[in-house]
Scaffold this motif. Structure first.
Motif, PDB file in Angstrom:
ATOM      1  N   GLN A  64      44.876 -48.080 -52.776  1.00 57.45           N
ATOM      2  CA  GLN A  64      45.613 -49.331 -52.576  1.00 57.45           C
ATOM      3  C   GLN A  64      47.103 -49.138 -52.837  1.00 57.45           C
ATOM      4  O   GLN A  64      47.948 -49.646 -52.087  1.00 57.45           O
ATOM      5  N   HIS A  67      48.789 -47.512 -49.826  1.00 56.00           N
ATOM      6  CA  HIS A  67      49.061 -48.460 -48.749  1.00 56.00           C
ATOM      7  C   HIS A  67      50.244 -49.367 -49.116  1.00 56.00           C
ATOM      8  O   HIS A  67      51.112 -49.645 -48.268  1.00 56.00           O
ATOM      9  N   ASN A  68      50.266 -49.839 -50.351  1.00 52.32           N
ATOM     10  CA  ASN A  68      51.335 -50.749 -50.775  1.00 52.32           C
ATOM     11  C   ASN A  68      52.701 -50.072 -50.696  1.00 52.32           C
ATOM     12  O   ASN A  68      53.682 -50.689 -50.270  1.00 52.32           O
ATOM     13  N   ASN A  71      53.685 -49.897 -47.043  1.00 53.50           N
ATOM     14  CA  ASN A  71      53.971 -51.195 -46.420  1.00 53.50           C
ATOM     15  C   ASN A  71      55.225 -51.849 -46.986  1.00 53.50           C
ATOM     16  O   ASN A  71      55.878 -52.645 -46.301  1.00 53.50           O
ATOM     17  N   VAL A 125      47.175 -55.080 -51.112  1.00 51.97           N
ATOM     18  CA  VAL A 125      46.559 -54.866 -49.800  1.00 51.97           C
ATOM     19  C   VAL A 125      45.982 -56.163 -49.251  1.00 51.97           C
ATOM     20  O   VAL A 125      45.920 -56.366 -48.038  1.00 51.97           O
ATOM     21  N   GLU A 126      45.548 -57.050 -50.138  1.00 52.94           N
ATOM     22  CA  GLU A 126      45.089 -58.379 -49.719  1.00 52.94           C
ATOM     23  C   GLU A 126      45.156 -59.309 -50.916  1.00 52.94           C
ATOM     24  O   GLU A 126      45.098 -58.873 -52.064  1.00 52.94           O
ATOM     25  N   GLU A 154      51.391 -59.235 -48.483  1.00 53.30           N
ATOM     26  CA  GLU A 154      49.956 -58.984 -48.360  1.00 53.30           C
ATOM     27  C   GLU A 154      49.754 -58.037 -47.192  1.00 53.30           C
ATOM     28  O   GLU A 154      49.986 -58.406 -46.038  1.00 53.30           O
ATOM     29  N   GLY A 155      49.312 -56.819 -47.480  1.00 55.62           N
ATOM     30  CA  GLY A 155      49.185 -55.835 -46.425  1.00 55.62           C
ATOM     31  C   GLY A 155      50.550 -55.523 -45.837  1.00 55.62           C
ATOM     32  O   GLY A 155      51.444 -55.046 -46.519  1.00 55.62           O
ATOM     33  N   GLN A 156      50.725 -55.865 -44.550  1.00 54.96           N
ATOM     34  CA  GLN A 156      52.022 -55.672 -43.894  1.00 54.96           C
ATOM     35  C   GLN A 156      52.754 -56.981 -43.655  1.00 54.96           C
ATOM     36  O   GLN A 156      53.810 -56.999 -43.015  1.00 54.96           O
ATOM     37  N   ASP A 157      52.204 -58.090 -44.179  1.00 55.77           N
ATOM     38  CA  ASP A 157      52.769 -59.412 -43.911  1.00 55.77           C
ATOM     39  C   ASP A 157      53.410 -59.994 -45.166  1.00 55.77           C
ATOM     40  O   ASP A 157      52.835 -59.944 -46.263  1.00 55.77           O
TER      41      ASP A 157
END
Length: 555
Positions: A64, A67-68, A71, A125-126, A154-157
């Motif tokens: 996680q 990913h963070n 992003n 990530v969410e 959140e994620g890419q948003d």
């Protein structure tokens, strides 16, 4: 920074916070955090897993974080800190998430307390990783507001939880079903357990002593079939207690004969008591503090697992009932009702606190041929020995015990400790660290006062500021709690600073004990030599005193 991992006791469940590896490498090379950020917005990468199905190595949260970190760059941000709660659910109110709580506090302050790194928000990530309950959402949103238009990705948003009040309300409503689902799941689990108990089905959990563990080839349920090697020892324990043998005597005999627990360890008195008082050995079961019985007859439900009976083993349900008469069961943990029909309970003696309880160690050679080293605890002297005063005593089941009177031991060791403190800590200065939230708390209290004054004067309407006041009150309450914890930490840190004998006299017993364990290593109490009467004068040479290698840092 937080790190609840314990090298001495590995566990999948832990929380920790630490600098982002990329930033740490930059700092190790002599760079500064501001240069590394280069105008990017500093964020916390929050990672959480409800159930770590691997080996507790934090592989899931590490993914996680990866990913963070990637992003965050899409939004002109950079991860400066990693916060993680591993193997911890976010759907239960009674489960605390230390890293999440610390993240909310640090975002409220705008910086991490120990490193001073600025933080402006969070990336995950969410959102389910961050919050599942409405309570946690409110705390998280408050922290983002106090961070000054805090960022949440959140994620890419990028998600605006600060200014978009309509979306925030929808978010709160959408959380309720999740919380209800968690409650429904708990009720289903409880109901299923009750149904299985009433049907006498085998119940799982860790392998119990006396029964076999689970197996795939050949297929076998855990705790269903008896373990032929352990079963005779289990029956012997039950018979010994039924015949009046003490828990300590039974425990000592098991360890002396090399009988190990279901996990391969040595027996303790509590372990023996748990096995003997558990109704599983005669086929019974406790659920909700009560013995499971037939609804029509009131007789105990006999389970489908192998259990003892009078004909083959010489013990049964009646044997268990006779044993339980002498067991304090006021918490109903063994299904013994404490109502009008129950015999009155003997008043339980409270364990008294003594100055050197737990610091003294037994130096006698025990029944296993080893130096015992069990802790000595303080005991109240009663009966014909009351005139000699209270005493410290070893309670290990495999040791014949060693004892010393409390008064001379306390007088001798307290004198040694005071002399040591005079030598090493006299003249040191009290060192205080200012609480980082003082300015923030003062400003928030002033804001609240200004808003309340505006309402009182009629300048603004109550319904226009009610939500603002609610948020201010929640944040102020959280900061006040954090300030109390800070003051407690400061008191512990300065326990030995500014040392003097007068300070010792003002200390409470628990403060004195804390000061003692900071400087004094465990004291080994040697047995009285052969030929010397146990009533002989106190001999301080039989107490082996040593001091801790690492003393508290003082200035």
């Amino acid at each position: 920074m937080i790190d609840t991992r314990s090298p001495a006791r590995q566990s999948k469940t832990f929380s920790r916070t630490y600098r982002a590896p990329d930033l740490q490498a930059w700092l190790d090379g002599g760079g500064k955090a501001e240069e590394w950020l280069d105008g990017r917005i500093p964020l916390i990468s929050y990672a959480r897993i409800s159930a770590d199905r691997l080996d507790g190595d934090g592989i899931g949260v590490a993914r996680q974080h990866r990913h963070n970190t990637r992003n965050a760059g899409l939004h002109g941000c950079a991860v400066v800190l990693h916060y993680e709660d591993n193997n911890i659910t976010a759907a239960k109110r009674d489960v605390e998430r230390p890293a999440f709580l610390q993240m909310c506090r640090d975002m409220t302050y705008g910086q991490e307390g120990e490193t001073g790194l600025a933080v402006r928000g969070c990336i995950a990530v969410e959102r389910d990783r961050v919050y599942r309950l409405a309570r946690d959402f409110v705390a998280f949103q408050d922290a983002l507001v106090m961070a000054g238009d805090g960022v949440f990705i959140e994620g890419q948003d990028s998600v605006d939880l600060v200014n978009d009040e309509e979306s925030a309300l929808v978010e709160l409503v959408s959380l309720a079903p999740g919380e209800s689902e968690a409650n429904r799941q708990r009720r289903r689990t409880t109901r299923s357990a009750a149904d299985r108990a009433e049907e006498g089905r085998v119940y799982g959990g860790p392998r119990r002593f006396g029964w076999m563990g689970a197996s795939k080839q050949p297929y076998r349920l855990v705790n269903k079939h008896r373990n032929e090697e352990e079963w005779p020892h289990l029956i012997a324990m039950i018979k010994a207690r039924a015949d009046g043998r003490s828990w300590r005597g039974i425990t000592g005999e098991l360890n002396k004969n090399g009988v190990t627990t279901a996990r391969g360890g040595r027996w303790t008195e509590q372990g023996v008591k748990g096995v003997v008082t558990n109704p599983a050995w005669w086929g019974g079961r406790i659920l909700g503090g009560q013995l499971v019985t037939e609804a029509r007859t009131g007789e105990p439900v006999i389970g489908e697992w192998d259990h003892a009976d009078e004909e083959t083993d010489g013990v049964d349900y009646e044997t268990w009932k006779s044993i339980m008469i002498g067991v304090q069961a006021n918490r109903l943990h063994r299904g013994m009702k404490s109502g009008p029909e129950a015999s009155p309970l003997v008043e339980e003696l409270r364990t008294r606190t003594y100055l050197f309880s737990g610091i003294l160690r037994c130096g006698r050679i025990n029944d296993l041929g080893e130096v015992c080293r069990a802790k000595l605890s303080g005991n109240r002297s009663t009966g014909k020995n009351a005139k000699y005063g209270d005493y410290y005593r070893c309670g290990d089941a495999n040791c014949k015990g060693i004892g010393r009177r409390v008064a001379p031991v306390d007088e001798f060791l307290e004198g040694k400790v005071l002399d040591y403190l005079d030598e090493h800590f006299a003249g040191t200065q009290v060192e205080t660290t200012p609480w980082r939230g003082r300015g923030k708390l003062t400003n928030l209290r002033k804001q609240r006062g200004d808003v309340e004054a505006s309402v009182a004067s009629g300048a603004v309407e109550w319904h226009d500021v009610s939500r603002l006041l609610a948020r201010l009150n929640r944040t102020i309450e959280a900061l006040e709690g954090d300030e109390r914890e800070h003051l407690k930490d400061e008191a512990r840190k300065n326990l030995l600073r500014g040392w003097s004998r007068e300070k010792w006299e003002r200390m409470e017993l628990d403060e004195k004990r804390e000061a003692i364990v900071q400087v004094l290593a465990p004291v080994v109490v040697l047995p009285i030599p052969r030929g010397v009467s146990s009533k002989a004068p106190f001999d301080p040479s039989l107490l082996k005193v040593s001091w801790r290698d690492e003393l508290p840092r003082v200035s």
